[in-house]
Design a protein around this motif. Structure first.
Motif, PDB file in Angstrom:
ATOM      1  N   TYR A 151      33.475  33.999  30.061  1.00  0.00           N
ATOM      2  CA  TYR A 151      33.447  35.424  30.418  1.00  0.00           C
ATOM      3  C   TYR A 151      33.991  36.319  29.309  1.00  0.00           C
ATOM      4  CZ  TYR A 151      34.162  39.798  32.845  1.00  0.00           C
ATOM      5  OH  TYR A 151      34.121  41.111  33.194  1.00  0.00           O
ATOM      6  N   TYR A 152      35.031  35.888  28.607  1.00  0.00           N
ATOM      7  CA  TYR A 152      35.704  36.772  27.660  1.00  0.00           C
ATOM      8  C   TYR A 152      35.210  36.645  26.225  1.00  0.00           C
ATOM      9  CZ  TYR A 152      39.099  37.763  31.325  1.00  0.00           C
ATOM     10  OH  TYR A 152      39.701  38.161  32.493  1.00  0.00           O
ATOM     11  N   VAL A 153      34.323  35.685  25.935  1.00  0.00           N
ATOM     12  CA  VAL A 153      33.859  35.529  24.561  1.00  0.00           C
ATOM     13  C   VAL A 153      33.126  36.763  24.038  1.00  0.00           C
ATOM     14  CG1 VAL A 153      31.633  34.435  25.077  1.00  0.00           C
ATOM     15  CG2 VAL A 153      32.852  33.856  22.971  1.00  0.00           C
ATOM     16  N   PRO A 154      32.394  37.553  24.842  1.00  0.00           N
ATOM     17  CA  PRO A 154      31.751  38.757  24.280  1.00  0.00           C
ATOM     18  C   PRO A 154      32.756  39.744  23.680  1.00  0.00           C
ATOM     19  CG  PRO A 154      30.763  38.212  26.383  1.00  0.00           C
ATOM     20  CD  PRO A 154      31.963  37.334  26.238  1.00  0.00           C
ATOM     21  N   PHE A 155      33.911  39.906  24.313  1.00  0.00           N
ATOM     22  CA  PHE A 155      34.900  40.833  23.763  1.00  0.00           C
ATOM     23  C   PHE A 155      35.395  40.347  22.401  1.00  0.00           C
ATOM     24  CE2 PHE A 155      39.323  42.021  23.050  1.00  0.00           C
ATOM     25  CZ  PHE A 155      39.246  43.409  23.125  1.00  0.00           C
ATOM     26  N   GLY A 156      35.704  39.057  22.309  1.00  0.00           N
ATOM     27  CA  GLY A 156      36.154  38.520  21.031  1.00  0.00           C
ATOM     28  C   GLY A 156      35.110  38.665  19.945  1.00  0.00           C
ATOM     29  N   VAL A 157      33.852  38.417  20.271  1.00  0.00           N
ATOM     30  CA  VAL A 157      32.765  38.565  19.305  1.00  0.00           C
ATOM     31  C   VAL A 157      32.651  40.019  18.852  1.00  0.00           C
ATOM     32  CG1 VAL A 157      30.267  38.416  19.001  1.00  0.00           C
ATOM     33  CG2 VAL A 157      31.494  36.581  20.172  1.00  0.00           C
ATOM     34  N   PHE A 158      32.788  40.945  19.781  1.00  0.00           N
ATOM     35  CA  PHE A 158      32.702  42.370  19.460  1.00  0.00           C
ATOM     36  C   PHE A 158      33.779  42.767  18.451  1.00  0.00           C
ATOM     37  CE2 PHE A 158      34.264  46.676  20.445  1.00  0.00           C
ATOM     38  CZ  PHE A 158      33.154  47.417  20.097  1.00  0.00           C
ATOM     39  N   VAL A 159      35.006  42.330  18.653  1.00  0.00           N
ATOM     40  CA  VAL A 159      36.107  42.683  17.744  1.00  0.00           C
ATOM     41  C   VAL A 159      35.918  42.026  16.382  1.00  0.00           C
ATOM     42  CG1 VAL A 159      38.593  42.539  17.357  1.00  0.00           C
ATOM     43  CG2 VAL A 159      37.715  43.057  19.642  1.00  0.00           C
ATOM     44  N   PHE A 160      35.625  40.736  16.365  1.00  0.00           N
ATOM     45  CA  PHE A 160      35.494  40.021  15.094  1.00  0.00           C
ATOM     46  C   PHE A 160      34.284  40.497  14.287  1.00  0.00           C
ATOM     47  CE2 PHE A 160      38.263  36.652  16.932  1.00  0.00           C
ATOM     48  CZ  PHE A 160      39.176  36.603  15.889  1.00  0.00           C
ATOM     49  N   THR A 161      33.179  40.779  14.947  1.00  0.00           N
ATOM     50  CA  THR A 161      31.982  41.236  14.229  1.00  0.00           C
ATOM     51  C   THR A 161      32.247  42.527  13.489  1.00  0.00           C
ATOM     52  OG1 THR A 161      30.526  40.177  15.853  1.00  0.00           O
ATOM     53  CG2 THR A 161      29.551  41.875  14.447  1.00  0.00           C
ATOM     54  N   GLY A 162      32.870  43.481  14.173  1.00  0.00           N
ATOM     55  CA  GLY A 162      33.167  44.748  13.523  1.00  0.00           C
ATOM     56  C   GLY A 162      34.113  44.608  12.350  1.00  0.00           C
ATOM     57  N   PHE A 163      35.061  43.693  12.453  1.00  0.00           N
ATOM     58  CA  PHE A 163      36.034  43.521  11.378  1.00  0.00           C
ATOM     59  C   PHE A 163      35.444  42.752  10.198  1.00  0.00           C
ATOM     60  CE2 PHE A 163      39.925  42.353   9.238  1.00  0.00           C
ATOM     61  CZ  PHE A 163      40.772  43.426   9.508  1.00  0.00           C
ATOM     62  N   ILE A 164      34.620  41.742  10.482  1.00  0.00           N
ATOM     63  CA  ILE A 164      34.049  40.918   9.404  1.00  0.00           C
ATOM     64  C   ILE A 164      33.092  41.735   8.550  1.00  0.00           C
ATOM     65  CG2 ILE A 164      32.504  38.962   8.969  1.00  0.00           C
ATOM     66  CD1 ILE A 164      33.809  37.563  11.358  1.00  0.00           C
ATOM     67  N   ARG A 165      32.455  42.734   9.132  1.00  0.00           N
ATOM     68  CA  ARG A 165      31.550  43.574   8.338  1.00  0.00           C
ATOM     69  C   ARG A 165      32.287  44.329   7.237  1.00  0.00           C
ATOM     70  NH1 ARG A 165      28.173  45.801  13.562  1.00  0.00           N
ATOM     71  NH2 ARG A 165      26.683  44.065  13.664  1.00  0.00           N
ATOM     72  N   GLY A 166      33.586  44.459   7.355  1.00  0.00           N
ATOM     73  CA  GLY A 166      34.368  45.107   6.310  1.00  0.00           C
ATOM     74  C   GLY A 166      34.887  44.153   5.262  1.00  0.00           C
ATOM     75  N   VAL A 167      34.643  42.852   5.433  1.00  0.00           N
ATOM     76  CA  VAL A 167      35.069  41.856   4.447  1.00  0.00           C
ATOM     77  C   VAL A 167      33.940  41.680   3.428  1.00  0.00           C
ATOM     78  CG1 VAL A 167      35.776  39.465   4.082  1.00  0.00           C
ATOM     79  CG2 VAL A 167      36.523  40.695   6.143  1.00  0.00           C
ATOM     80  N   PRO A 168      34.187  41.860   2.147  1.00  0.00           N
ATOM     81  CA  PRO A 168      33.109  41.746   1.136  1.00  0.00           C
ATOM     82  C   PRO A 168      32.454  40.368   1.171  1.00  0.00           C
ATOM     83  CG  PRO A 168      35.072  42.737   0.171  1.00  0.00           C
ATOM     84  CD  PRO A 168      35.468  42.245   1.527  1.00  0.00           C
ATOM     85  N   VAL A 169      31.140  40.357   1.234  1.00  0.00           N
ATOM     86  CA  VAL A 169      30.406  39.100   1.252  1.00  0.00           C
ATOM     87  C   VAL A 169      30.500  38.383  -0.090  1.00  0.00           C
ATOM     88  CG1 VAL A 169      28.205  40.088   0.515  1.00  0.00           C
ATOM     89  CG2 VAL A 169      28.227  38.057   1.992  1.00  0.00           C
ATOM     90  N   GLU A 170      30.857  39.120  -1.136  1.00  0.00           N
ATOM     91  CA  GLU A 170      30.981  38.505  -2.457  1.00  0.00           C
ATOM     92  C   GLU A 170      32.074  37.434  -2.499  1.00  0.00           C
ATOM     93  OE1 GLU A 170      28.914  42.282  -2.792  1.00  0.00           O
ATOM     94  OE2 GLU A 170      30.832  41.716  -1.896  1.00  0.00           O
ATOM     95  N   LEU A 171      33.083  37.572  -1.639  1.00  0.00           N
ATOM     96  CA  LEU A 171      34.140  36.564  -1.581  1.00  0.00           C
ATOM     97  C   LEU A 171      33.575  35.214  -1.142  1.00  0.00           C
ATOM     98  CD1 LEU A 171      37.024  38.630   0.072  1.00  0.00           C
ATOM     99  CD2 LEU A 171      36.755  38.037  -2.342  1.00  0.00           C
ATOM    100  N   GLU A 172      32.691  35.244  -0.157  1.00  0.00           N
ATOM    101  CA  GLU A 172      32.065  34.007   0.304  1.00  0.00           C
ATOM    102  C   GLU A 172      31.107  33.454  -0.737  1.00  0.00           C
ATOM    103  OE1 GLU A 172      30.751  34.243   4.511  1.00  0.00           O
ATOM    104  OE2 GLU A 172      31.596  36.265   4.446  1.00  0.00           O
TER     105      GLU A 172
END
Length: 279
Positions: A151-172
């Motif tokens: 039930y609660y995994v959508p909330f976690g995905v919502f928070v992490f998705t928004g934050f990961i978009r601010g992490v430069p993909v060049e690091l990966e």
């Protein structure tokens, strides 16, 4: 005229803030004063200050013959810790995939997950109990943990998705060029940068799962186990109740989650603002 309006606004906001704070403080005040008050005095003078204060109610809860508080505390801690650990791992991995993927169907998956946030858990509780009964996980802690994760995994995905978009993909990309696998790049490079988002997910989901009442009451059943919230419910009899013990149980039930929040509060606001403004 502008000066008058400005002066009105200057005192209106603090007045509203004080009023709202006072409304929220009233239940806390009743709990705090009645924890340290004899049971017979609670019914007569519920709002009076406990003079002299007594620890009888807390002692009675901690030394109950049936160990209601300790059993409830152990079950709640087990369910909450397992749930938030699994939720954090799954939400971070799925959020990373949705944030980095450019395929069209990932957008559809994101919409489906976000739609899950709008469904109250009570609406799907009966179908969930049927599924748990068919799989033999009804009236078990594993079944309750599985329900929380689903039930609660959508909330976690919502928070992490928004934050990961601010992490430069060049690091990966740099880690991949150095010979790291995608999993190593995520866990060693990206995930350590997600501490604010992780703290937000842990606090929100931890508090929600800890305070949940109806789901553990139905899934575990009255005879198979109890959490801290259902333990408070069980301490109230049909015809009588020890009000002192009830208030002591409520007071003790808030301490673990309060300590948990204070330990992670430094990263809490960063995680919310990061997930809301990035991407």
């Amino acid at each position: 005229m502008t000066t008058v309006d400005g002066s009105r606004r200057s005192w209106l906001r603090p007045a509203v803030a004080i009023l709202v704070s006072a409304i929220f403080f009233v239940p806390l005040y009743y709990v705090l004063v009645n924890v340290f008050k004899p049971g017979d005095l609670i019914a007569r003078e519920p709002a009076s200050v406990p003079l002299p204060p007594t620890l009888t109610n807390i002692h009675a809860v901690l030394t109950r013959p049936d160990g209601l508080f300790w059993v409830s505390l152990a079950n709640s801690m087990l369910v909450t810790l397992l749930s938030i650990m699994v939720l954090t791992v799954l939400s971070a991995m799925l959020g990373h995939y949705l944030a980095r993927s450019t395929r069209r169907w990932t957008k559809v998956l994101a919409v489906i997950l976000l739609a899950g946030l709008m469904i109250p858990p009570q609406v799907i509780l009966i179908p969930v109990t049927e599924v748990l009964r068919l799989t033999g996980m009804m009236a078990t802690l594993q079944g309750l943990v599985l329900f929380n994760v689903g039930y609660y995994v959508p909330f976690g995905v919502f928070v992490f998705t928004g934050f990961i978009r601010g992490v430069p993909v060049e690091l990966e990309e740099a880690a991949l060029l150095d010979g790291a696998s995608r999993g190593q790049a995520f866990w060693r490079i990206v995930f350590p940068l997600l501490r604010p988002a992780t703290a937000s997910v842990l606090i929100f989901l931890g508090v929600w799962i800890w305070n949940d009442f109806i789901d553990p009451l139905i899934i575990l059943g009255p005879s198979q186990g109890t959490t801290i919230t259902t333990g408070i419910y069980r301490s109230i009899g049909q015809y009588q109740a020890d009000l002192g013990s009830v208030f002591a149980l409520m007071f003790l039930a808030t301490l673990p989650v309060l300590i948990f929040y204070l330990a992670l509060q430094k990263q809490f606001v960063k995680g919310l603002t990061g997930g809301a403004t990035k991407g």
